[in-house]
Design a protein around this motif. Sequence first.
Motif, mmCIF file in Angstrom:
data_model
loop_
_atom_site.group_PDB
_atom_site.id
_atom_site.type_symbol
_atom_site.label_atom_id
_atom_site.label_comp_id
_atom_site.label_asym_id
_atom_site.label_seq_id
_atom_site.Cartn_x
_atom_site.Cartn_y
_atom_site.Cartn_z
ATOM 1 N N PRO A 1 10.754 117.955 176.963
ATOM 2 C CA PRO A 1 10.399 116.704 176.051
ATOM 3 C C PRO A 1 11.760 116.300 175.256
ATOM 4 N N GLY A 2 11.498 114.956 175.035
ATOM 5 C CA GLY A 2 12.467 114.353 174.235
ATOM 6 C C GLY A 2 13.960 113.869 174.971
ATOM 7 N N GLN A 3 13.788 114.231 176.516
ATOM 8 C CA GLN A 3 15.051 113.692 177.120
ATOM 9 C C GLN A 3 15.163 112.638 177.750
ATOM 10 N N GLY A 4 14.289 111.553 177.423
ATOM 11 C CA GLY A 4 14.348 110.179 178.004
ATOM 12 C C GLY A 4 13.701 110.154 179.273
ATOM 13 N N LYS A 5 12.728 110.879 179.457
ATOM 14 C CA LYS A 5 11.932 110.620 180.846
ATOM 15 C C LYS A 5 11.221 109.331 180.802
ATOM 16 N N SER A 6 10.722 108.455 179.675
ATOM 17 C CA SER A 6 10.096 107.423 179.624
ATOM 18 C C SER A 6 11.054 106.340 179.846
ATOM 19 N N TRP A 7 12.325 106.371 179.229
ATOM 20 C CA TRP A 7 13.712 105.689 179.469
ATOM 21 C C TRP A 7 13.917 105.661 180.977
ATOM 22 N N ALA A 8 14.192 106.704 181.595
ATOM 23 C CA ALA A 8 14.396 106.981 183.158
ATOM 24 C C ALA A 8 13.230 106.181 183.915
ATOM 25 N N CYS A 9 12.160 106.356 183.561
ATOM 26 C CA CYS A 9 11.033 105.731 184.058
ATOM 27 C C CYS A 9 11.099 104.197 184.071
ATOM 28 N N ASP A 10 11.299 103.794 182.819
ATOM 29 C CA ASP A 10 11.607 102.152 182.852
ATOM 30 C C ASP A 10 12.594 101.727 183.446
ATOM 31 N N ARG A 11 13.835 102.475 183.595
ATOM 32 C CA ARG A 11 14.914 102.036 184.283
ATOM 33 C C ARG A 11 14.793 102.114 185.889
#
Length: 559
Positions: free
Chosen positions: A317-327
């Motif tokens: 948690p809190g390690q930017g999975k959604s960021w990585a997903c969007d990119r």
Amino acid sequence: MPNLQAAHRGYEYQDLLTAGRLVDLVLGTLSAAHVDVKHVDDDRFDDLTVITVDGRRERTQFKHTDNDDRPLTVDTFTTDGRDLRLDRLVAAAAADRDGPGSAASDLAFRVVLRDTQPVDEALAAVLVPAVPDPGPFIFACRRGGCGSTSTRLWPLEPHESRPAKKTERSRFDFLRSGPKSVDRNDLAWLCARLVIEVEAPMSSGDMSVPGPAERILLTRVRAEVGAESYPNTGRSAEDVAEAFTTFARQARQGLSIPTAETMMQRAQLRRDFGAVSRVHPVDPSIEVDRRTTVADLHTLATQAASQGAPLVLTGPPGQGKSWACDRLVRDLVSAGWLVAEHYCYLNDTLDERDERVQAEAVLGSLLGRLAEADPSLVEAQRPRYAADDVALANAATRAVTARSDRRVALVVDGLDHVARILPSQPGSDPSAALASALAALDLPAGSTLIVLSQPGDHLAPLRDAGALTGEIPSLTEAELAALAAKLGVVARTARARPWTSSRPTAFLPCLRNGPAATPCTPPTSAVKSWSDHTRQRIPRPFSTPSRLSTARWRTTTTT
């Protein structure tokens, strides 16, 4: 009064059959429709005019009778009691051909009657089975149809007429000479395009107690449009059919112009497959570049797509999975992929919070994204506006078949959040249930399902389905420092207070006090211990950094 009642029933019947044909406008196989509009003088085919998407112009006239056993008679076409005298039909069709229909790719004319098959020898002598069979006015509607032949109506040579009594042939002699005569070429042209459809289905006049005609419309709105299927589960076929019939009546009265959008609105049907709103989880102003991580994920996605296998990407948690997903989504789109994405969770206050984790909404959102990117993928889908796992898999298959060089990715982020939002029963796991629904997708080679989640047993259905797996690495020290600088909780310059690596929690007052506080930057020796500390103590902020609050930071630092 009896005549008025009969006329009223005739209009109701016309509206019902018109509604059945206007279903094709909703399905997208018609580009335009005109109800009860006269396009030429003395128009005899004005009840319904439709234009197909390939430019074919079809004109129809309806004739209703309450006598179910009344055979079609020759008087129908030799006198004008039913407005179907043949010379008038020829004149109206020729005028349409030379006028409004001149740009059509083809023209067709049809008369739909409740009358039964003709037994009149004079009429039977000039009618033949329609070849090739033009099909019914409405699917499953036609029980009998025939066309007329010009050589029997007006023989060029004596041998072209089959043996018949003079009285039988003479019933149509008015076509050859006199004030009602027509041009033989016009007659031959119409005979090649005119269908006389008999034994049209009976109507009960009540959708709750449907007759054969109502059942045809009910079947169409249910099986072809998608009434009673997600996302229109709450719209009964009876309500939708009644709405379409009412719309047809209003169009006949000149109160409405038929369009697919208007009809769907009147029937209160959704056209978006139940998709939730498209929202991105990343604030570009504070996004941290993770191009190496994204490149590695892109490689895994390519491997999964080549096998038609799912890809499960996990991370703490809190390690930017959604960021990585969007990119990753943006990276795949830039590489020519067809991508449909869905975020199960954005924040606790966002609208559609509960809808986002429903399996039907997830499948519908993915299908809606594909349809938005390439409408051709759902044009042939039936029911046209329904969404489920089969419809989604079929759309992906059509995409790959249509363009073998284009890969397809269905991306679902935040699967672990489902169990936190949906109530669970003892022994059940909502996240695992959604994973099972996604694992059931039968995707072809060239496409893949990409699921991002925290690790857990809820991913077992996907692993059992042969999913490839990968891990999203934690934010590096440089990435954490860049994020902190963009959030404004540390200065971008070298000016700083003294720091010691033995006290990483001393850095947290800067986070708690926010950007307005005095800028403070840890020395390089303190970055590692601070980043290790934040990975353990701060579970979620980096996935939704644009919505951080001071209160949340205080809670985090005191646990």
